[in-house]
Scaffold this motif. Structure first.
Motif, PDB file in Angstrom:
ATOM      1  N   SER A   2       0.827  -1.195   0.000  1.00 14.41           N
ATOM      2  CA  SER A   2       0.000   0.000   0.000  1.00 14.41           C
ATOM      3  C   SER A   2       0.866   1.252   0.000  1.00 14.41           C
ATOM      4  CB  SER A   2      -0.889  -0.005   1.246  1.00 14.41           C
ATOM      5  OG  SER A   2      -1.386   1.274   1.523  1.00 14.41           O
ATOM      6  N   GLU A 289      -1.129 -10.089   6.260  1.00 15.09           N
ATOM      7  CA  GLU A 289      -2.151  -9.595   5.339  1.00 15.09           C
ATOM      8  C   GLU A 289      -3.268  -8.867   6.078  1.00 15.09           C
ATOM      9  OE1 GLU A 289      -5.147 -11.299   1.824  1.00 15.09           O
ATOM     10  OE2 GLU A 289      -3.850 -12.666   2.940  1.00 15.09           O
ATOM     11  N   HIS A 293      -4.029  -4.722   5.934  1.00 13.43           N
ATOM     12  CA  HIS A 293      -5.344  -4.199   5.550  1.00 13.43           C
ATOM     13  C   HIS A 293      -5.872  -3.229   6.607  1.00 13.43           C
ATOM     14  CE1 HIS A 293      -9.405  -4.048   3.954  1.00 13.43           C
ATOM     15  NE2 HIS A 293      -9.854  -4.358   5.162  1.00 13.43           N
ATOM     16  N   THR A 297      -6.495   0.912   6.396  1.00 10.71           N
ATOM     17  CA  THR A 297      -7.783   1.526   6.716  1.00 10.71           C
ATOM     18  C   THR A 297      -7.629   2.670   7.701  1.00 10.71           C
ATOM     19  OG1 THR A 297      -8.960  -0.553   6.327  1.00 10.71           O
ATOM     20  CG2 THR A 297     -10.078   1.095   7.687  1.00 10.71           C
TER      21      THR A 297
END
Length: 332
Positions: A2, A289, A293, A297
């Motif tokens: 990301s 993972e 995530h 967020t």
């Protein structure tokens, strides 16, 4: 990886938590050893905390411990999360950080909080009362004045005057407003109460006044992040601290960390179980993972520039493994 995670700094606050069967000396040496490991993993900062009269925490003198950490490392920034300013005279705090910055130039951070002690007994021993936290903004202004040489007393803080030690405000309650008015970077937690955290960040950004210390708002979000090979292993990392928090809420004292397997075999009262389950909830925990995530967020929600990880657990090898896995997420 990301892009929002790649643009974020990752740092660590270690509270020098004591463990059942261990000593205060071991806890302090564990902190120094962890700092060396995390420097090798390219974490940005390593901070230590201030607690008084707490059986579960060995770190009572953060500037002293910061000196030990800085002397054992070479490149990682070292600081406090934080020095509780109401417990001290601002001149003395300025002198201590002046000494640290003189010895380790360009590596020292000055994280400052407004807590005044865990219990009435500790506050009495420190000669402080709960209301002393209300003077934090005034004390903060005085402290920064010692570095800038603006004290009306005619006294000069040696060797602090003229040095630049980046100040951070630990924002609990009134802290966000104080950080904004003073124009200082802000550290805000915790990750379990996202709505409250976002409200504090929004207030800080909306009311921020540029200062000689920071031209723009700088937000550090703090909380527990646990990474392991499986979600179950990550959850086990949370168990010792969750039980210690539950114990403190039901017995009035914060204990050393127990092994997870001992906690899992305990019979708890309904009240203890409620606090314990609450202590396990809301953290960022899971596999690489899952954690990536969740981090993405929360970073998108807050636009924070930095994450200060505050994980504590009994198993120090598992803790280091969690930090290794997190470093992998952060570096891609």
């Amino acid at each position: 990886m990301s892009s929002v995670i790649a643009a974020t700094r990752f740092s660590v606050l270690d509270r020098s938590r004591t463990r059942e069967g261990g000593t205060n000396a071991q806890a302090l040496r564990d902190t120094v050893r962890l700092a060396r490991e995390l420097e090798g993993l390219c974490y940005h900062r390593f901070w230590v905390s201030e607690h008084h009269g707490v059986p579960g925490v060995a770190g009572s003198a953060p500037t002293v411990l910061a000196a030990a950490v800085a002397s054992a490392t070479d490149t990682i920034r070292v600081g406090t999360g934080g020095v509780m300013l109401p417990n001290h005279q601002p001149l003395v705090v300025a002198e201590q950080f002046g000494v640290l910055e003189s010895l380790f130039p360009g590596r020292i951070d000055m994280g400052l909080g407004r807590s005044v002690g865990f219990t009435d007994g500790v506050r009495r021993a420190l000669g402080r009362g709960k209301d002393d936290a209300d003077d934090f903004a005034v004390q903060l202004e005085e402290l920064l004045g010692w570095f800038r040489g603006t004290s009306p007393t005619g006294v000069h803080a040696r060797p602090a005057e003229g040095l630049t030690v980046p100040p951070f405000v630990l924002a609990m309650g009134e802290g966000a407003a104080i950080a904004a008015r003073a124009g200082l970077p802000m550290v805000i937690g915790d990750l379990r109460n996202r709505d409250r955290m976002r409200r504090g960040i929004d207030h800080y950004r909306a009311h921020f006044r540029p200062s000689p210390w920071a031209r723009e708002p700088y937000v550090v979000i703090s909380g527990t992040v646990a990474v392991a090979a499986t979600p179950e292993e990550a959850r086990r990392l949370l168990i010792p601290e969750a039980w210690a928090m539950a114990y403190s809420r039901t017995h009035g004292t914060f204990p050393p960390l127990p092994p997870a397997e001992r906690v899992e075999g305990l019979a708890m009262t309904e009240k203890e179980r409620g606090f314990y389950e609450g202590g396990l909830a809301g953290h960022i925990a899971g596999t690489e993972e899952q954690v990536a995530h969740e981090l993405e967020t929360v970073l998108k929600e807050t636009a924070a520039q930095e994450v200060l990880v505050t994980t504590s657990t009994y198993d120090r090898e598992a803790l280091l493994d969690s930090y290794r896995r997190l470093a992998t997420i952060a570096s891609g």
